[in-house]
Design an enzyme around this catalytic site. Structure first.
Site, mmCIF file in Angstrom:
data_model
loop_
_atom_site.group_PDB
_atom_site.id
_atom_site.type_symbol
_atom_site.label_atom_id
_atom_site.label_comp_id
_atom_site.label_asym_id
_atom_site.label_seq_id
_atom_site.Cartn_x
_atom_site.Cartn_y
_atom_site.Cartn_z
ATOM 1 N N HIS A 98 29.580 -48.794 -60.840
ATOM 2 C CA HIS A 98 30.886 -48.923 -60.200
ATOM 3 C C HIS A 98 31.881 -47.914 -60.762
ATOM 4 O O HIS A 98 33.091 -48.064 -60.614
ATOM 5 C CB HIS A 98 31.395 -50.352 -60.293
ATOM 6 C CG HIS A 98 30.833 -51.221 -59.194
ATOM 7 N ND1 HIS A 98 30.105 -50.706 -58.165
ATOM 8 C CD2 HIS A 98 30.880 -52.543 -58.963
ATOM 9 C CE1 HIS A 98 29.735 -51.668 -57.342
ATOM 10 N NE2 HIS A 98 30.200 -52.808 -57.815
ATOM 11 N N ASP A 156 39.608 -57.901 -62.596
ATOM 12 C CA ASP A 156 39.903 -58.518 -61.290
ATOM 13 C C ASP A 156 38.627 -58.772 -60.502
ATOM 14 O O ASP A 156 38.562 -59.683 -59.692
ATOM 15 C CB ASP A 156 40.784 -57.578 -60.455
ATOM 16 C CG ASP A 156 42.142 -57.392 -61.085
ATOM 17 O OD1 ASP A 156 42.512 -58.204 -61.940
ATOM 18 O OD2 ASP A 156 42.829 -56.421 -60.720
ATOM 19 N N GLU A 269 50.029 -60.348 -62.817
ATOM 20 C CA GLU A 269 49.787 -59.012 -62.248
ATOM 21 C C GLU A 269 50.885 -58.709 -61.234
ATOM 22 O O GLU A 269 51.890 -59.428 -61.152
ATOM 23 C CB GLU A 269 48.395 -58.927 -61.599
ATOM 24 C CG GLU A 269 47.263 -58.868 -62.624
ATOM 25 C CD GLU A 269 45.973 -58.252 -62.105
ATOM 26 O OE1 GLU A 269 45.965 -57.738 -60.964
ATOM 27 O OE2 GLU A 269 44.961 -58.292 -62.836
HETATM 28 P P1 FAD Z 1 28.849 -48.272 -64.813
HETATM 29 O O1 FAD Z 1 29.657 -47.582 -63.796
HETATM 30 O O2 FAD Z 1 27.425 -48.443 -64.509
HETATM 31 O O3 FAD Z 1 29.000 -47.530 -66.234
HETATM 32 C C1 FAD Z 1 30.256 -47.128 -66.729
HETATM 33 C C2 FAD Z 1 30.077 -46.293 -68.005
HETATM 34 O O4 FAD Z 1 29.584 -47.117 -69.049
HETATM 35 C C3 FAD Z 1 29.053 -45.170 -67.863
HETATM 36 O O5 FAD Z 1 29.432 -44.100 -68.676
HETATM 37 C C4 FAD Z 1 27.770 -45.793 -68.366
HETATM 38 O O6 FAD Z 1 26.858 -44.832 -68.835
HETATM 39 C C5 FAD Z 1 28.292 -46.694 -69.472
HETATM 40 N N1 FAD Z 1 27.515 -47.907 -69.636
HETATM 41 C C6 FAD Z 1 27.110 -48.787 -68.695
HETATM 42 N N2 FAD Z 1 26.442 -49.808 -69.267
HETATM 43 C C7 FAD Z 1 26.436 -49.568 -70.587
HETATM 44 C C8 FAD Z 1 25.906 -50.250 -71.715
HETATM 45 N N3 FAD Z 1 25.251 -51.400 -71.592
HETATM 46 N N4 FAD Z 1 26.089 -49.693 -72.933
HETATM 47 C C9 FAD Z 1 26.759 -48.540 -73.089
HETATM 48 N N5 FAD Z 1 27.266 -47.841 -72.071
HETATM 49 C C10 FAD Z 1 27.117 -48.356 -70.831
HETATM 50 N N6 FAD Z 1 37.952 -52.404 -64.495
HETATM 51 C C11 FAD Z 1 38.838 -53.107 -65.193
HETATM 52 O O7 FAD Z 1 38.978 -52.907 -66.394
HETATM 53 N N7 FAD Z 1 39.605 -54.060 -64.590
HETATM 54 C C12 FAD Z 1 39.483 -54.369 -63.281
HETATM 55 O O8 FAD Z 1 40.163 -55.245 -62.788
HETATM 56 C C13 FAD Z 1 38.530 -53.647 -62.519
HETATM 57 N N8 FAD Z 1 38.360 -53.904 -61.214
HETATM 58 C C14 FAD Z 1 37.429 -53.206 -60.509
HETATM 59 C C15 FAD Z 1 37.264 -53.485 -59.156
HETATM 60 C C16 FAD Z 1 36.313 -52.817 -58.424
HETATM 61 C C17 FAD Z 1 36.130 -53.143 -56.967
HETATM 62 C C18 FAD Z 1 35.536 -51.803 -59.038
HETATM 63 C C19 FAD Z 1 34.515 -51.043 -58.259
HETATM 64 C C20 FAD Z 1 35.716 -51.496 -60.374
HETATM 65 C C21 FAD Z 1 36.669 -52.190 -61.118
HETATM 66 N N9 FAD Z 1 36.872 -51.918 -62.468
HETATM 67 C C22 FAD Z 1 37.780 -52.644 -63.177
HETATM 68 C C23 FAD Z 1 36.211 -50.789 -63.104
HETATM 69 C C24 FAD Z 1 35.015 -51.173 -63.930
HETATM 70 O O9 FAD Z 1 35.430 -51.709 -65.160
HETATM 71 C C25 FAD Z 1 34.214 -49.921 -64.188
HETATM 72 O O10 FAD Z 1 33.681 -49.469 -62.979
HETATM 73 C C26 FAD Z 1 33.155 -50.101 -65.230
HETATM 74 O O11 FAD Z 1 32.514 -48.862 -65.359
HETATM 75 C C27 FAD Z 1 32.160 -51.208 -64.996
HETATM 76 O O12 FAD Z 1 31.281 -50.942 -63.976
HETATM 77 P P2 FAD Z 1 29.708 -50.914 -64.165
HETATM 78 O O13 FAD Z 1 29.180 -52.088 -64.864
HETATM 79 O O14 FAD Z 1 29.188 -50.627 -62.839
HETATM 80 O O15 FAD Z 1 29.503 -49.660 -65.156
#
Ligand code: FAD
Length: 505
Positions: A98, A156, A269
């Site tokens: 994400h 969120d 918020e």
């Molecule tokens: P990824 O996108 O898969 O990874 C993000 C980063 O972390 C990359 O660099 C990856 O290599 C690294 N990573 C992933 N897993 C690990 C692990 N286990 N160990 C070490 N590194 C790792 N964020 C907020 O803070 N507050 C919000 O309210 C919020 N709302 C959101 C709403 C939506 C609809 C979306 C799409 C995103 C939102 N986000 C929010 C953002 C979210 O926190 C980030 O996208 C975050 O990266 C988590 O997504 P993911 O698990 O898909 O991580």
């Protein structure tokens, strides 16, 4: 006998060097892993395509293969192999992907599908949960709430991974009171870029612990996090109030996040409704929806204050006291308050309904040129006038949500890698725009204009979920933390294998 030994050695060597797989022609690079590593990389077109894209829908970065690890030992073996030879490939952990600009991607390397490591175990005393790195927050909520407990800080949106948010910060409307998600972790299991599997906490390997929290995946892969739990309330009273005056809006928000007593709310918020954007009035009763739309038309911008109070027992006086306090002390536009009563689970999982709606309209998988900023309280009026009024409102149209709420710096731990403004109170501003392939570049240009405006006018913003491509921007972003960040990279991932999609090293 010597010949036999030589033969065995030769056969062993041969087996070791034999490839365990060959990659499909879809990918740009072939990685040959020796058989004794016993690791299978997935290379089918569908898996590769998923790992090449993210929620941002702006970049395409093609890995050579994807590992679905049955346990953290497989991640460790892969990283040891990558770290001990010549650097042949890099490795990116991916939670839900994400990210916005390929931060969880790796060109020609190995993506680790962290969702293969998902598990929640609540401790006997229910004070914490041990959660595998790829677990979705919605599943953490389900598993803990079933036992009457819950984490205390939430994003969120809950369909994102624990490892992913802990690598950033994990922020939302509870941060003012409980801190970001990274402030609510007791210990971690991490696999470093050298393949070492290390437990860490403020007492044990603290350099790794503080580095990894908010560390953008640069120092290690989080395979387990011990998350603080508290009582899980049963329900939430959820309010939205409308303002036409920016100063009244921010004054009330700031007053709510500074309260420290029983009638304090649990979540604060805010959003902007702009006349050139989509005005979602659905929180208000049908009889008021056209009035809300007219307000936005007449004032150009309406500010929405959003708060929630959790509770268990509706017969206790506390909810009545909170409602009385909100209605008596806040300066929202008379009559423009709406209240919903929902389960705690539905409140925290509220964005799911938005996702379902957007998916059904084909509007979920579109480009997302989001801009997330932290703005110091002392400069929020300048930001509002220069960015919201003079840049955003002057666009022909805007789409998506604009979040706008203050939070407290003292709930963050400065030893962690996450970077925030140097002021006691700062605002979270999330310009969460959706775009089409045709206008994504235009929205990105507006984002650049906003950043340039802040720079030129001395507004000391920090970006969240950022993506810089120039080293000097990273150095400026980290400021006084850059030295530690750099040192920790050398210590835990000297070959610079991890999360190269962040473009830092
Ligand atoms: P990824 O996108 O898969 O990874 C993000 C980063 O972390 C990359 O660099 C990856 O290599 C690294 N990573 C992933 N897993 C690990 C692990 N286990 N160990 C070490 N590194 C790792 N964020 C907020 O803070 N507050 C919000 O309210 C919020 N709302 C959101 C709403 C939506 C609809 C979306 C799409 C995103 C939102 N986000 C929010 C953002 C979210 O926190 C980030 O996208 C975050 O990266 C988590 O997504 P993911 O698990 O898909 O991580």
């Amino acid at each position: 006998m010597a010949n036999l030994r030589l033969m065995i050695t030769l056969i062993t060597l041969l087996v070791y060097l034999l490839p365990s797989f060959a990659i499909s022609s879809e990918s740009t690079k072939v990685i040959i892993l020796p058989k004794p590593l016993n690791l299978t990389l997935l290379t089918d077109p569908s898996t590769i395509s998923t790992a090449s894209h993210d929620y941002g829908n702006i970049t395409t970065v093609i890995p050579a293969g994807v590992l679905c690890p049955p346990s953290s030992a497989e991640i460790s073996r892969l990283l040891r192999y990558a770290a001990n030879g010549e650097r042949m490939f890099q490795v990116a952990a991916r939670g839900q992907g994400h990210s916005l600009n390929g931060q969880a991607a790796v060109s020609g390397g190995v993506v680790i599908n962290m969702t293969c490591l998902a598990d929640v175990t609540v401790s006997e005393d229910k004070k914490y949960a041990d959660v595998a790195g790829g677990t979705l927050w919605v599943d953490v909520l389900r598993e803990t709430a079933e036992k009457g407990v819950s984490p205390v800080s939430w994003t969120d949106y809950l369909h994102i991974s624990v490892g992913g948010t802990l690598s950033n910060a994990g922020i939302g409307g509870q941060v003012f009171r409980n801190g970001p998600q990274i402030s609510n972790v007791l210990e971690l299991d991490v696999i470093t870029g050298k393949g070492e599997m290390l437990a860490c906490s403020p007492q044990l390997n603290p350099e790794l612990f503080y580095g990894v929290l908010g560390g953008l995946g640069q120092f290690g892969i989080i395979s387990r996090a011990r998350i603080v739990l508290n009582h899980a309330p049963k329900r939430a009273k959820w309010f939205k109030m409308l303002y036409s005056d920016f100063t009244a809006f921010t004054k009330d928000q700031e007053s709510l996040i500074s309260m420290d007593n029983d009638t304090e709310v649990d979540y604060v918020e805010g959003q902007l409704l702009m006349s050139n954007g989509i005005v979602d009035t659905s929180f208000f009763p049908p009889s008021d929806q056209s009035k809300v739309a007219d307000l936005v038309k007449n004032h150009s911008i309406i500010y929405v204050l959003e708060v929630a109070k959790y509770y268990d027992d509706p017969s206790l006086p506390i909810i009545g006291q909170v409602i009385e306090k909100l209605t008596k002390t806040l300066s929202y536009l008379p009559g423009f308050i709406s209240m919903h009563d929902v389960t705690y689970f539905d409140f925290l999982n509220r964005v799911q309904a938005e996702e379902d709606k957007l998916r059904s309209l084909g509007l979920w998988e579109v480009p997302h040129p989001w801009l997330n900023l932290y703005v110091p309280k002392s400069q929020i009026l300048d930001f509002h006038n220069g960015v919201v009024k003079d840049i955003l409102l002057k666009q022909n149209s805007t789409s998506g949500v604009a979040l706008f709420y203050p939070t407290n710096r003292n709930k963050w731990d400065n030893r962690m890698s996450a970077v925030i403004p140097d002021e006691d109170v700062f605002y979270v501003v999330g310009l969460l725009q959706s775009a089409s392939p045709q206008n994504v570049a235009e929205v990105e240009r507006v984002n650049e204009t906003i950043i340039r405006f802040c720079k030129d006018s001395g507004i000391k913003i920090k970006q969240y979920l950022m993506h810089f491509t120039r080293k000097e921007d990273w150095v400026e972003h980290f400021g006084s933390k850059w030295g530690d960040f750099f040192k920790r990279k050398d210590l835990f991932d000297p070959k610079k294998l991890l999360s190269p999609g962040q473009d830092i090293f």
